[in-house]
Design a protein around this motif. Sequence first.
Motif, PDB file in Angstrom:
ATOM      1  N   ALA A  27      -5.118  -8.268  46.998  1.00  0.00           N
ATOM      2  CA  ALA A  27      -4.545  -7.105  47.691  1.00  0.00           C
ATOM      3  C   ALA A  27      -3.088  -7.421  47.983  1.00  0.00           C
ATOM      4  CB  ALA A  27      -5.305  -6.825  48.990  1.00  0.00           C
ATOM      5  N   THR A  28      -2.239  -6.408  47.909  1.00  0.00           N
ATOM      6  CA  THR A  28      -0.801  -6.621  48.119  1.00  0.00           C
ATOM      7  C   THR A  28      -0.496  -7.062  49.549  1.00  0.00           C
ATOM      8  OG1 THR A  28      -0.533  -4.258  48.577  1.00  0.00           O
ATOM      9  CG2 THR A  28      -0.094  -4.997  46.325  1.00  0.00           C
ATOM     10  N   TRP A  29      -1.355  -6.697  50.491  1.00  0.00           N
ATOM     11  CA  TRP A  29      -1.142  -7.036  51.900  1.00  0.00           C
ATOM     12  C   TRP A  29      -1.751  -8.389  52.293  1.00  0.00           C
ATOM     13  CZ3 TRP A  29      -6.023  -7.659  53.498  1.00  0.00           C
ATOM     14  CH2 TRP A  29      -7.022  -6.894  52.874  1.00  0.00           C
ATOM     15  N   CYS A  30      -2.392  -9.067  51.358  1.00  0.00           N
ATOM     16  CA  CYS A  30      -3.128 -10.311  51.629  1.00  0.00           C
ATOM     17  C   CYS A  30      -2.191 -11.516  51.532  1.00  0.00           C
ATOM     18  CB  CYS A  30      -4.271 -10.417  50.623  1.00  0.00           C
ATOM     19  SG  CYS A  30      -5.018 -12.043  50.467  1.00  0.00           S
ATOM     20  N   GLY A  31      -2.003 -12.227  52.642  1.00  0.00           N
ATOM     21  CA  GLY A  31      -1.125 -13.395  52.679  1.00  0.00           C
ATOM     22  C   GLY A  31      -1.511 -14.486  51.685  1.00  0.00           C
ATOM     23  N   PRO A  32      -2.775 -14.949  51.694  1.00  0.00           N
ATOM     24  CA  PRO A  32      -3.176 -15.973  50.729  1.00  0.00           C
ATOM     25  C   PRO A  32      -3.012 -15.514  49.268  1.00  0.00           C
ATOM     26  CG  PRO A  32      -4.770 -15.866  52.509  1.00  0.00           C
ATOM     27  CD  PRO A  32      -3.831 -14.701  52.690  1.00  0.00           C
ATOM     28  N   CYS A  33      -3.201 -14.221  49.018  1.00  0.00           N
ATOM     29  CA  CYS A  33      -3.010 -13.689  47.664  1.00  0.00           C
ATOM     30  C   CYS A  33      -1.553 -13.840  47.240  1.00  0.00           C
ATOM     31  CB  CYS A  33      -3.401 -12.217  47.584  1.00  0.00           C
ATOM     32  SG  CYS A  33      -5.125 -11.878  47.990  1.00  0.00           S
ATOM     33  N   LYS A  34      -0.642 -13.573  48.170  1.00  0.00           N
ATOM     34  CA  LYS A  34       0.790 -13.701  47.874  1.00  0.00           C
ATOM     35  C   LYS A  34       1.154 -15.153  47.601  1.00  0.00           C
ATOM     36  CE  LYS A  34       2.168  -9.748  50.691  1.00  0.00           C
ATOM     37  NZ  LYS A  34       2.833  -9.326  51.908  1.00  0.00           N
ATOM     38  N   MET A  35       0.503 -16.074  48.310  1.00  0.00           N
ATOM     39  CA  MET A  35       0.799 -17.488  48.119  1.00  0.00           C
ATOM     40  C   MET A  35       0.347 -17.981  46.745  1.00  0.00           C
ATOM     41  SD  MET A  35       0.026 -19.314  51.837  1.00  0.00           S
ATOM     42  CE  MET A  35      -1.257 -20.216  51.042  1.00  0.00           C
ATOM     43  N   ILE A  36      -0.839 -17.594  46.327  1.00  0.00           N
ATOM     44  CA  ILE A  36      -1.380 -18.115  45.067  1.00  0.00           C
ATOM     45  C   ILE A  36      -0.950 -17.290  43.848  1.00  0.00           C
ATOM     46  CG2 ILE A  36      -3.626 -16.927  44.996  1.00  0.00           C
ATOM     47  CD1 ILE A  36      -4.758 -19.801  44.233  1.00  0.00           C
ATOM     48  N   GLY A  37      -0.433 -16.091  44.074  1.00  0.00           N
ATOM     49  CA  GLY A  37      -0.044 -15.207  42.977  1.00  0.00           C
ATOM     50  C   GLY A  37       0.828 -15.846  41.907  1.00  0.00           C
ATOM     51  N   PRO A  38       1.951 -16.485  42.292  1.00  0.00           N
ATOM     52  CA  PRO A  38       2.800 -17.128  41.277  1.00  0.00           C
ATOM     53  C   PRO A  38       2.089 -18.259  40.533  1.00  0.00           C
ATOM     54  CG  PRO A  38       3.991 -16.858  43.339  1.00  0.00           C
ATOM     55  CD  PRO A  38       2.554 -16.509  43.608  1.00  0.00           C
ATOM     56  N   TYR A  81     -18.229  -5.686  41.710  1.00  0.00           N
ATOM     57  CA  TYR A  81     -18.316  -7.148  41.750  1.00  0.00           C
ATOM     58  C   TYR A  81     -18.541  -7.692  43.160  1.00  0.00           C
ATOM     59  CZ  TYR A  81     -17.171  -7.579  36.835  1.00  0.00           C
ATOM     60  OH  TYR A  81     -17.217  -7.514  35.457  1.00  0.00           O
ATOM     61  N   ASN A  82     -18.859  -6.805  44.113  1.00  0.00           N
ATOM     62  CA  ASN A  82     -19.169  -7.189  45.496  1.00  0.00           C
ATOM     63  C   ASN A  82     -18.066  -8.038  46.132  1.00  0.00           C
ATOM     64  OD1 ASN A  82     -21.757  -5.918  45.501  1.00  0.00           O
ATOM     65  ND2 ASN A  82     -22.506  -7.639  44.274  1.00  0.00           N
ATOM     66  N   ILE A  83     -16.827  -7.620  45.963  1.00  0.00           N
ATOM     67  CA  ILE A  83     -15.691  -8.359  46.514  1.00  0.00           C
ATOM     68  C   ILE A  83     -15.547  -8.014  47.991  1.00  0.00           C
ATOM     69  CG2 ILE A  83     -13.214  -8.788  46.329  1.00  0.00           C
ATOM     70  CD1 ILE A  83     -15.016  -9.672  43.877  1.00  0.00           C
ATOM     71  N   THR A  84     -15.641  -9.036  48.835  1.00  0.00           N
ATOM     72  CA  THR A  84     -15.540  -8.824  50.277  1.00  0.00           C
ATOM     73  C   THR A  84     -14.369  -9.565  50.906  1.00  0.00           C
ATOM     74  OG1 THR A  84     -17.106 -10.627  50.652  1.00  0.00           O
ATOM     75  CG2 THR A  84     -18.013  -8.387  50.537  1.00  0.00           C
ATOM     76  N   SER A  85     -13.752 -10.478  50.159  1.00  0.00           N
ATOM     77  CA  SER A  85     -12.576 -11.183  50.680  1.00  0.00           C
ATOM     78  C   SER A  85     -11.619 -11.460  49.527  1.00  0.00           C
ATOM     79  CB  SER A  85     -12.987 -12.486  51.376  1.00  0.00           C
ATOM     80  OG  SER A  85     -13.609 -13.363  50.462  1.00  0.00           O
ATOM     81  N   MET A  86     -10.357 -11.640  49.882  1.00  0.00           N
ATOM     82  CA  MET A  86      -9.339 -11.882  48.883  1.00  0.00           C
ATOM     83  C   MET A  86      -8.570 -13.158  49.211  1.00  0.00           C
ATOM     84  SD  MET A  86     -10.078  -8.585  48.775  1.00  0.00           S
ATOM     85  CE  MET A  86      -9.284  -7.882  50.166  1.00  0.00           C
ATOM     86  N   PRO A  87      -8.106 -13.848  48.174  1.00  0.00           N
ATOM     87  CA  PRO A  87      -8.402 -13.564  46.771  1.00  0.00           C
ATOM     88  C   PRO A  87      -9.804 -14.046  46.390  1.00  0.00           C
ATOM     89  CG  PRO A  87      -7.085 -15.555  46.922  1.00  0.00           C
ATOM     90  CD  PRO A  87      -7.220 -15.013  48.328  1.00  0.00           C
TER      91      PRO A  87
END
Length: 105
Positions: free
Chosen positions: A29-40, A69-75
Amino acid sequence: MAVHIKDRDDFVSKLNDAGDSLVVINFFATWCGPCKMIGPKVEDLAKEFNNILLLKVDVDECEDIAVEYNITSMPTFVFVKNQSVVLQFSGANYDKLRQTIVDLK
């Protein structure tokens, strides 16, 4: 390069085209901090392992796929081979992600 999925048709098409290659689906999700960290780092893995298909699915843009896919947390990372899920885990753990790709490819 990781492929950003636009909708369900795009997703199904990419899975079909993958054949027996490993597909790694990155639900984020674009608003997810851990997603932003691992994205690159996800992008780096897509370049390093050019024999896999890495798909990025924004859970807000493609809610139907996330529900399927029963996604409940990101990433969350889902590993697919021959259109079947072989493994899945949540969390921005780069070492675990990289090692799982090495083990499954």
